[in-house]
Design a protein around this motif. Structure first.
Motif, PDB file in Angstrom:
ATOM      1  N   LEU A  16      47.854  45.301  36.911  1.00  0.00           N
ATOM      2  CA  LEU A  16      46.611  45.944  37.328  1.00  0.00           C
ATOM      3  C   LEU A  16      45.611  44.957  37.914  1.00  0.00           C
ATOM      4  O   LEU A  16      45.013  45.234  38.965  1.00  0.00           O
ATOM      5  CB  LEU A  16      46.004  46.739  36.166  1.00  0.00           C
ATOM      6  CG  LEU A  16      46.472  48.209  36.101  1.00  0.00           C
ATOM      7  CD1 LEU A  16      47.962  48.294  35.824  1.00  0.00           C
ATOM      8  CD2 LEU A  16      45.704  48.972  35.029  1.00  0.00           C
ATOM      9  N   PRO A  17      45.383  43.776  37.297  1.00  0.00           N
ATOM     10  CA  PRO A  17      44.500  42.801  37.956  1.00  0.00           C
ATOM     11  C   PRO A  17      45.042  42.349  39.315  1.00  0.00           C
ATOM     12  O   PRO A  17      44.269  42.162  40.260  1.00  0.00           O
ATOM     13  CB  PRO A  17      44.458  41.636  36.965  1.00  0.00           C
ATOM     14  CG  PRO A  17      44.826  42.215  35.658  1.00  0.00           C
ATOM     15  CD  PRO A  17      45.803  43.303  35.966  1.00  0.00           C
ATOM     16  N   ALA A  18      46.384  42.185  39.417  1.00  0.00           N
ATOM     17  CA  ALA A  18      46.965  41.745  40.683  1.00  0.00           C
ATOM     18  C   ALA A  18      46.720  42.767  41.785  1.00  0.00           C
ATOM     19  O   ALA A  18      46.351  42.416  42.917  1.00  0.00           O
ATOM     20  CB  ALA A  18      48.464  41.497  40.509  1.00  0.00           C
ATOM     21  N   VAL A  19      46.907  44.043  41.469  1.00  0.00           N
ATOM     22  CA  VAL A  19      46.673  45.095  42.462  1.00  0.00           C
ATOM     23  C   VAL A  19      45.193  45.150  42.844  1.00  0.00           C
ATOM     24  O   VAL A  19      44.848  45.302  44.025  1.00  0.00           O
ATOM     25  CB  VAL A  19      47.143  46.457  41.913  1.00  0.00           C
ATOM     26  CG1 VAL A  19      46.696  47.593  42.831  1.00  0.00           C
ATOM     27  CG2 VAL A  19      48.656  46.473  41.746  1.00  0.00           C
ATOM     28  N   ALA A  20      44.320  45.014  41.856  1.00  0.00           N
ATOM     29  CA  ALA A  20      42.883  45.050  42.125  1.00  0.00           C
ATOM     30  C   ALA A  20      42.470  43.910  43.053  1.00  0.00           C
ATOM     31  O   ALA A  20      41.712  44.108  44.011  1.00  0.00           O
ATOM     32  CB  ALA A  20      42.102  44.979  40.817  1.00  0.00           C
ATOM     33  N   LEU A  21      42.959  42.706  42.780  1.00  0.00           N
ATOM     34  CA  LEU A  21      42.611  41.558  43.622  1.00  0.00           C
ATOM     35  C   LEU A  21      43.202  41.705  45.016  1.00  0.00           C
ATOM     36  O   LEU A  21      42.548  41.389  46.016  1.00  0.00           O
ATOM     37  CB  LEU A  21      43.095  40.265  42.961  1.00  0.00           C
ATOM     38  CG  LEU A  21      42.405  39.892  41.647  1.00  0.00           C
ATOM     39  CD1 LEU A  21      43.028  38.635  41.056  1.00  0.00           C
ATOM     40  CD2 LEU A  21      40.904  39.700  41.855  1.00  0.00           C
ATOM     41  N   GLN A  66      39.259  42.357  52.450  1.00  0.00           N
ATOM     42  CA  GLN A  66      37.872  42.106  52.847  1.00  0.00           C
ATOM     43  C   GLN A  66      37.581  40.614  52.988  1.00  0.00           C
ATOM     44  O   GLN A  66      36.471  40.234  53.338  1.00  0.00           O
ATOM     45  CB  GLN A  66      36.906  42.715  51.817  1.00  0.00           C
ATOM     46  CG  GLN A  66      37.057  44.194  51.607  1.00  0.00           C
ATOM     47  CD  GLN A  66      36.580  45.003  52.796  1.00  0.00           C
ATOM     48  OE1 GLN A  66      35.743  44.541  53.579  1.00  0.00           O
ATOM     49  NE2 GLN A  66      37.113  46.214  52.945  1.00  0.00           N
ATOM     50  N   GLY A  67      38.569  39.789  52.646  1.00  0.00           N
ATOM     51  CA  GLY A  67      38.384  38.354  52.779  1.00  0.00           C
ATOM     52  C   GLY A  67      38.284  37.667  51.430  1.00  0.00           C
ATOM     53  O   GLY A  67      37.888  38.279  50.428  1.00  0.00           O
ATOM     54  N   PRO A  68      38.625  36.361  51.380  1.00  0.00           N
ATOM     55  CA  PRO A  68      38.586  35.602  50.120  1.00  0.00           C
ATOM     56  C   PRO A  68      37.192  35.522  49.505  1.00  0.00           C
ATOM     57  O   PRO A  68      37.051  35.579  48.285  1.00  0.00           O
ATOM     58  CB  PRO A  68      39.090  34.217  50.528  1.00  0.00           C
ATOM     59  CG  PRO A  68      39.858  34.435  51.794  1.00  0.00           C
ATOM     60  CD  PRO A  68      39.186  35.577  52.482  1.00  0.00           C
ATOM     61  N   ARG A  69      36.178  35.367  50.326  1.00  0.00           N
ATOM     62  CA  ARG A  69      34.820  35.239  49.778  1.00  0.00           C
ATOM     63  C   ARG A  69      34.387  36.530  49.092  1.00  0.00           C
ATOM     64  O   ARG A  69      33.769  36.506  48.031  1.00  0.00           O
ATOM     65  CB  ARG A  69      33.824  34.874  50.889  1.00  0.00           C
ATOM     66  CG  ARG A  69      34.047  33.472  51.467  1.00  0.00           C
ATOM     67  CD  ARG A  69      32.994  33.127  52.492  1.00  0.00           C
ATOM     68  NE  ARG A  69      31.663  33.087  51.885  1.00  0.00           N
ATOM     69  CZ  ARG A  69      30.537  32.863  52.586  1.00  0.00           C
ATOM     70  NH1 ARG A  69      30.588  32.679  53.901  1.00  0.00           N
ATOM     71  NH2 ARG A  69      29.378  32.841  51.969  1.00  0.00           N
TER      72      ARG A  69
END
Length: 438
Positions: free
Chosen positions: A268-273, A279-282
């Motif tokens: 779940l964290p991987a999908v969220a990130l 939208q970009g790393p920043r």
């Protein structure tokens, strides 16, 4: 990213420690990194930093659990002379806490104010939509779904009692079968040999019955004609459905050696990130940083309760084993009769003000579950959690409704007692049916 006005360094450090605990847990799933006990140390240190901010009732329960657990470990060591691995006494329930932290990252997917979430309707159809919306979205998003839908309904004024009861019961009944709930994480940890498909086969129909009972009850007791409800849009179901399919894909094909709890923890964290990286790393870093500094410290109540319950369970089971030579159990065998009795006692303790995890943990520490008994125990625990959190005045959902919408937890309890009685009868029948099937 600007520093928020309410920024508290202690909270920020605790949030980073919770994030570190999650990362260490995920690293522990690999064959390349060994991080024994560090996960527990990170979570417990964060809890100590946040201790003064935990609600008083939760702090009292957690403190009593931790104190008793530590006292029983000392008695086990000093009185009975049993050798304990003191370095690992803080490991209890860390798998569950890591899963809860992982699930929280779902809040980074999309915009909670997205208009595709649904629209408002009135009458029985609207109330049914409220229950179904909270239930279906809640299996993934958990408690945050109550606020997403509740806040939308509150735009038309203060939430009425039927609306609040539909929110409460819609979410609590999802504990009967959702693999993403903390309840499932706990039982999978306490009964690793459980068969999820067997629990699902009984739990899902019972959850649907809970919805039908709720609609029948509310339509009989209230005039729902002018009660605003909620109608799901098809788009809003895409994310929960996709998440469920991904978990099954990993469980059966990609990482069959990992439990569902472990898969949820990293997936779940991987999908969220990943959803934010477009939208970009920043942008991704800014949202993750805010989540770590603000959302994760706000989980202090549930994190502290699960950790302290884990320490209590370890202390109680260690003391019982030392005092009896490892030969005493509460029941010689765990069948339907024992399951129904255990279920009713845990629900009664929840109505009296104890979180269901306490009753479930105590029960597990006094059992020696073999084979299919683990599956039966899992369903007993899930049923007690679903009914107990709906009616318990101090459960997480009722305390959250009280804090957000001003409804007393004890008033919710009074209006849920009839529902709890009916559900208790149905769950008891489910325990009997499952015992026969096993």
């Amino acid at each position: 990213m600007p520093t928020p006005a309410s920024f508290v360094p202690r909270h920020a450090l605790a949030g980073l420690l919770i994030l570190a605990g999650l990362l260490l847990q995920v690293l522990g799933f690999t064959d390349f990194v060994s991080v024994p006990h560090l996960v527990g140390y990170a979570f417990w240190l964060a809890t100590l930093l946040l201790w003064r901010d935990i609600p008083q009732r939760t702090r009292l329960q957690a403190g009593v659990l931790a104190g008793l657990g530590l006292a029983m470990l000392l008695v086990t060591d000093l009185h009975y002379g049993e050798s304990l691995q003191w370095a690992g006494i803080l490991d209890g329930n860390t798998h569950v806490v890591a899963m809860l932290v992982g699930v929280s990252f779902i809040g980074l997917i999309g915009n909670r104010r997205d208009r595709s979430l649904g629209r408002s309707v009135t009458g029985l159809r609207g109330t049914a939509g409220t229950w179904l919306g909270v239930h279906l979205l809640g299996i993934i998003l958990n408690l945050s779904t109550v606020f997403m839908i509740g806040d939308r309904l509150a735009r038309n004024g203060t939430l009425s009692l039927p609306q609040l009861l539909a929110l409460n019961r819609g979410l609590s009944s999802a504990a009967l079968w959702s693999p993403f709930f903390a309840s499932m994480g706990v039982v999978m940890t306490l009964a690793p040999g459980m068969t999820y498909s067997s629990v699902l086969a009984v739990g899902l129909p019972l959850a649907l019955l809970a919805g039908a009972i709720t609609l029948l009850d509310l339509s009989r007791r209230f005039d729902l004609a002018e009660v605003t409800g909620f109608s799901l849009s098809p788009r809003s179901l895409m994310m929960p459905s996709a998440m469920a399919m991904l978990v099954l894909l990993f469980h059966y094909w990609l990482t069959p050696g990992l439990t569902i709890v472990s898969i949820i923890t990293f997936l779940l964290p991987a999908v969220a990130l990943a959803s934010n990286l477009v939208q970009g790393p920043r942008w991704t870093f800014a949202r993750t940083r805010r989540h770590a500094l603000e959302r994760l410290p706000a989980m202090r109540g549930e994190i502290s309760l699960f950790l302290c319950a884990g320490l209590f369970t370890l202390g109680l089971s260690s003391l019982i084993d030392a005092a009896t030579g490892g030969e005493w159990t509460l029941f010689a065998e765990f069948g339907a009769a024992q399951g129904v009795i255990s279920f009713l006692v845990i629900v009664a303790s929840a109505i009296a003000g104890l979180h269901p995890i306490i009753g479930v943990s105590v029960l597990a520490s006094m059992l020696d579950l073999k084979g299919s008994e683990q599956t039966l125990f899992a369903f007993v625990a899930l049923g007690a959690w679903a009914v107990g959190t709906a009616a318990g005045p101090l459960s997480g959902i009722n305390l959250s409704l009280q804090g957000r919408y001003g409804i007393s937890g004890y008033r919710m309890m009074r209006h849920n007692l009839g529902y709890a009685a009916v559900m208790a009868g149905l769950v008891s029948m489910g325990i009997l049916a499952l015992d026969i099937a096993l």
